[in-house]
Structures are given as C-alpha cells and as structure tokens.
Design a protein around this motif. Structure first.
Motif, PDB file in Angstrom:
ATOM      1  N   ASP A 163      84.311 -19.143   5.717  1.00 55.37           N
ATOM      2  CA  ASP A 163      82.996 -19.047   6.350  1.00 55.37           C
ATOM      3  C   ASP A 163      82.347 -17.695   6.049  1.00 55.37           C
ATOM      4  N   ALA A 164      83.124 -16.643   6.193  1.00 54.16           N
ATOM      5  CA  ALA A 164      82.607 -15.299   5.948  1.00 54.16           C
ATOM      6  C   ALA A 164      82.153 -15.148   4.498  1.00 54.16           C
ATOM      7  N   GLU A 165      82.937 -15.669   3.581  1.00 57.75           N
ATOM      8  CA  GLU A 165      82.589 -15.562   2.165  1.00 57.75           C
ATOM      9  C   GLU A 165      81.329 -16.356   1.837  1.00 57.75           C
ATOM     10  N   VAL A 166      81.216 -17.554   2.402  1.00 59.08           N
ATOM     11  CA  VAL A 166      80.024 -18.380   2.154  1.00 59.08           C
ATOM     12  C   VAL A 166      78.773 -17.674   2.658  1.00 59.08           C
ATOM     13  N   LEU A 167      78.853 -17.087   3.842  1.00 58.27           N
ATOM     14  CA  LEU A 167      77.697 -16.375   4.392  1.00 58.27           C
ATOM     15  C   LEU A 167      77.355 -15.139   3.561  1.00 58.27           C
ATOM     16  N   MET A 168      78.367 -14.440   3.100  1.00 60.11           N
ATOM     17  CA  MET A 168      78.113 -13.267   2.269  1.00 60.11           C
ATOM     18  C   MET A 168      77.469 -13.670   0.945  1.00 60.11           C
ATOM     19  N   CYS A 169      77.948 -14.751   0.354  1.00 54.31           N
ATOM     20  CA  CYS A 169      77.349 -15.245  -0.893  1.00 54.31           C
ATOM     21  C   CYS A 169      75.884 -15.610  -0.681  1.00 54.31           C
ATOM     22  N   TYR A 170      75.604 -16.204   0.458  1.00 53.17           N
ATOM     23  CA  TYR A 170      74.227 -16.597   0.773  1.00 53.17           C
ATOM     24  C   TYR A 170      73.327 -15.369   0.897  1.00 53.17           C
ATOM     25  N   VAL A 171      73.815 -14.348   1.580  1.00 52.50           N
ATOM     26  CA  VAL A 171      73.029 -13.122   1.755  1.00 52.50           C
ATOM     27  C   VAL A 171      72.795 -12.426   0.415  1.00 52.50           C
ATOM     28  N   LEU A 172      73.834 -12.327  -0.404  1.00 53.42           N
ATOM     29  CA  LEU A 172      73.736 -11.593  -1.667  1.00 53.42           C
ATOM     30  C   LEU A 172      73.166 -12.428  -2.806  1.00 53.42           C
ATOM     31  N   LYS A 173      73.078 -13.762  -2.582  1.00 49.15           N
ATOM     32  CA  LYS A 173      72.643 -14.686  -3.645  1.00 49.15           C
ATOM     33  C   LYS A 173      73.564 -14.582  -4.853  1.00 49.15           C
ATOM     34  N   LYS A 174      74.859 -14.529  -4.547  1.00 51.53           N
ATOM     35  CA  LYS A 174      75.908 -14.471  -5.575  1.00 51.53           C
ATOM     36  C   LYS A 174      76.940 -15.557  -5.292  1.00 51.53           C
ATOM     37  N   ASP A 175      77.811 -15.830  -6.278  1.00 52.69           N
ATOM     38  CA  ASP A 175      78.894 -16.771  -6.042  1.00 52.69           C
ATOM     39  C   ASP A 175      80.132 -16.025  -5.550  1.00 52.69           C
ATOM     40  N   ARG A 176      81.165 -16.785  -5.191  1.00 52.74           N
ATOM     41  CA  ARG A 176      82.361 -16.163  -4.607  1.00 52.74           C
ATOM     42  C   ARG A 176      83.089 -15.289  -5.621  1.00 52.74           C
ATOM     43  N   ALA A 177      82.946 -15.614  -6.896  1.00 53.15           N
ATOM     44  CA  ALA A 177      83.600 -14.793  -7.925  1.00 53.15           C
ATOM     45  C   ALA A 177      83.099 -13.347  -7.863  1.00 53.15           C
ATOM     46  N   TYR A 178      81.855 -13.173  -7.514  1.00 48.41           N
ATOM     47  CA  TYR A 178      81.282 -11.824  -7.391  1.00 48.41           C
ATOM     48  C   TYR A 178      81.983 -11.044  -6.278  1.00 48.41           C
ATOM     49  N   LEU A 179      82.284 -11.727  -5.168  1.00 49.11           N
ATOM     50  CA  LEU A 179      82.959 -11.052  -4.051  1.00 49.11           C
ATOM     51  C   LEU A 179      84.333 -10.563  -4.464  1.00 49.11           C
ATOM     52  N   PHE A 180      85.025 -11.369  -5.272  1.00 48.87           N
ATOM     53  CA  PHE A 180      86.370 -10.990  -5.718  1.00 48.87           C
ATOM     54  C   PHE A 180      86.324  -9.883  -6.776  1.00 48.87           C
ATOM     55  N   ALA A 181      85.266  -9.904  -7.586  1.00 46.91           N
ATOM     56  CA  ALA A 181      85.177  -8.930  -8.680  1.00 46.91           C
ATOM     57  C   ALA A 181      84.691  -7.564  -8.208  1.00 46.91           C
ATOM     58  N   TYR A 182      83.847  -7.556  -7.158  1.00 46.77           N
ATOM     59  CA  TYR A 182      83.254  -6.288  -6.725  1.00 46.77           C
ATOM     60  C   TYR A 182      83.410  -6.079  -5.212  1.00 46.77           C
ATOM     61  N   PRO A 183      84.635  -6.065  -4.712  1.00 48.42           N
ATOM     62  CA  PRO A 183      84.850  -5.926  -3.262  1.00 48.42           C
ATOM     63  C   PRO A 183      84.387  -4.577  -2.716  1.00 48.42           C
ATOM     64  N   GLU A 184      84.316  -3.568  -3.594  1.00 51.11           N
ATOM     65  CA  GLU A 184      83.967  -2.222  -3.134  1.00 51.11           C
ATOM     66  C   GLU A 184      82.459  -1.987  -3.093  1.00 51.11           C
ATOM     67  N   LYS A 185      81.673  -2.956  -3.548  1.00 51.23           N
ATOM     68  CA  LYS A 185      80.223  -2.801  -3.560  1.00 51.23           C
ATOM     69  C   LYS A 185      79.669  -2.684  -2.139  1.00 51.23           C
TER      70      LYS A 185
END
Length: 283
Positions: A24-46
């Motif tokens: 749920d947290a990842e889906v909401l973050m993707c929605y806010v950033l307009k990115k896919d989940r791969a982006y969250l895994f690739a750039y966790p420090e952003k």
C-alpha cells in the motif's frame, strides 16, 4: 524526507489497518511521484519535494482511515484493462474475471454458430469492467451496458475511451426498464449482500456504494428479478450469467430452475467457492 524512510514509517503505520501495508505504501508513493515501483527500489535515498510530501501525508491519512487504495489513486486493474474508479463505482475484483471467462466461453462457439454478431447485455455495469473486458476480447461483438447511476456511467464511458474500446453502448436503465433489444447473453454482477451481512463492515466494502452491494430477501431480491425478467430479453438458446455470494449457489440455482432455465450450472472461483451461476433459455 527520503523515500526509504517514508516507506518504512508508512508501513509501520498501516500495519494495523492493512494486510498489505508495505505494498500500500509503495503504491501511494508511486502515485505521488508518478513513477513505477522499480524507481523506489533503484533510488531509495532520493528526497521528495515538499508538495509531494504533503500529498503523501494526505493519502496516508486517508489510507489509515481504511479508504481503499483504488479510490485514493483513482484506478484499478481488471482483466487486461486499467480502469478509473471512484466512490460511485464498485472496485472490480479478481473473482469477477471468472464471469468474463464464462461469458466468452458461452458465446464462442455456441452463440457464434447461430448468429453472425453476438449481442451481450451487462446489467449494473458500474465502472464498465465486465462489459469492457468482453468487448476488448471480442471487437466484433455488440455490447450494451446499463446502470441506474449516471455518475457510474460517466466513469464507464471514460474507461471505454481510455482503453480505446468502441463496441460498447452505455445507457441509463434500472435493470431492464429501458432495454428494448434481445440478446444472446445477459450478464450481471448485481447487489447480493444482505443488509446485515458482516462483510459490509470490512475495510474496503464499507466505502463502496451501498446501493451496488445490498439487496433485500437475504441478498437475493435483485438476482431473482434479473432471472425472472431476463427471459423476455434473451434470444432462443440465450444465456444468463450472474455473479453471487459464495454461500448463495444453491438458492440461485433453484431460482434459475424455478423460472425454467436449462443446463443450470454454478462455477467456482480460484478459491473453490461458488461464484457464478448460469443457465440457458430454450424456446
């Protein structure tokens, strides 16, 4: 305001209200950033911006109040479609895909052998999920889809345009009240919960439109009305298929037989639960 730290905090907060807190947290973050989940895994420090953080906090607060993810992001996948949803529509569920599979099976080759064009009526279309999934697979079929709610029909039409589907006609009707044609197949996922059903208190369902969920007579009133009236709108050897609750299979089969349908069958979903009953009208 690093992505990984925000996701960690959100997961902890959502654990009490969701069995899929991290997702749920990842889906909401993707929605806010307009990115896919791969982006969250690739750039966790952003770091996210202040505006993004405020939007994130608002969505997280609503999710903590158990507002469904689909309503928060305004979208839900069904079959091979991405559908817009809101508080005027039910959230399409995976078990309803069985209904689509069965419609396609009943229509091809059985109906195709008799008619050049298969005509299908979807009663209570909501977001248009069932009608659009069928239409996507069978572009040569003609689909009519009705709903009592004009607000729901607005969403269904948006979904048709969004998915580039042009063989569905949407119009307002209280079940069959404004339907004039006859069809090879009538399909519906009607309200089937009793007004005292405990499922109405569960996380997602309590936010969905009650009129699309609840029916009188132990949840069977609309089902019986559809079974009774569909006989006047089905062509010879036409099929009626209805989704229902997992404990209603026996009673729904009895209603089909009461109104003289033949070859009455209940199909089970992937969990092995009664989910869809169908029968044929022979003239």
């Amino acid at each position: 305001m690093r992505i990984d730290l925000l996701l960690h905090h959100a997961t902890a907060c959502l654990t009490e209200v969701s069995e899929t807190a991290r997702l749920d947290a990842e889906v909401l973050m993707c929605y806010v950033l307009k990115k896919d989940r791969a982006y969250l895994f690739a750039y966790p420090e952003k770091n996210i911006s202040l505006d993004e953080y405020q939007q994130w906090q608002d969505l997280l607060a609503q999710r903590c109040l158990q507002v469904p993810i689909a309503y928060l992001v305004g979208e839900k996948s069904f079959w091979n479609l991405d559908l817009q949803v809101n508080e005027h529509t039910l959230i399409p569920r995976p078990e309803t895909e069985l209904l689509v599979e069965l419609v396609l099976g009943r229509g091809d080759p059985f109906v195709v052998a008799r008619h050049d064009i298969v005509r299908v009526l979807d009663l209570g279309t909501g977001s248009g999920a069932i009608a659009l999934a069928i239409a996507k697979e069978k572009s040569n079929w003609k689909i009519s889809a009705v709903d009592f709610s004009e607000a729901a029909l607005k969403i269904a039409r948006i979904n048709a345009e969004k998915n580039n589907i042009h063989n569905v006609e949407f119009f307002q009707s209280n079940w069959f009240s404004k339907v004039q044609n006859t069809f090879d197949i009538v399909v519906s996922n009607p309200p089937y919960l009793d007004e005292n059903d405990p499922h109405l208190l569960t996380e997602e369902i309590r936010h969905e439109p009650r009129s699309a969920l609840v029916a009188s007579k132990d949840g069977l009133a609309d089902i019986e009305n559809i079974i009774r009236d569909a006989r006047d709108y089905l062509k010879a050897d036409g099929y009626l298929l209805i989704e229902h609750g997992c404990t209603q299979g026996k009673k729904v089969r009895e209603l089909f037989m009461l109104y003289n349908y033949q070859s009455v069958t209940t199909a089970q979903d992937l969990a092995g639960l009664d989910r869809v009953t169908y029968g044929v009208i022979q003239r």
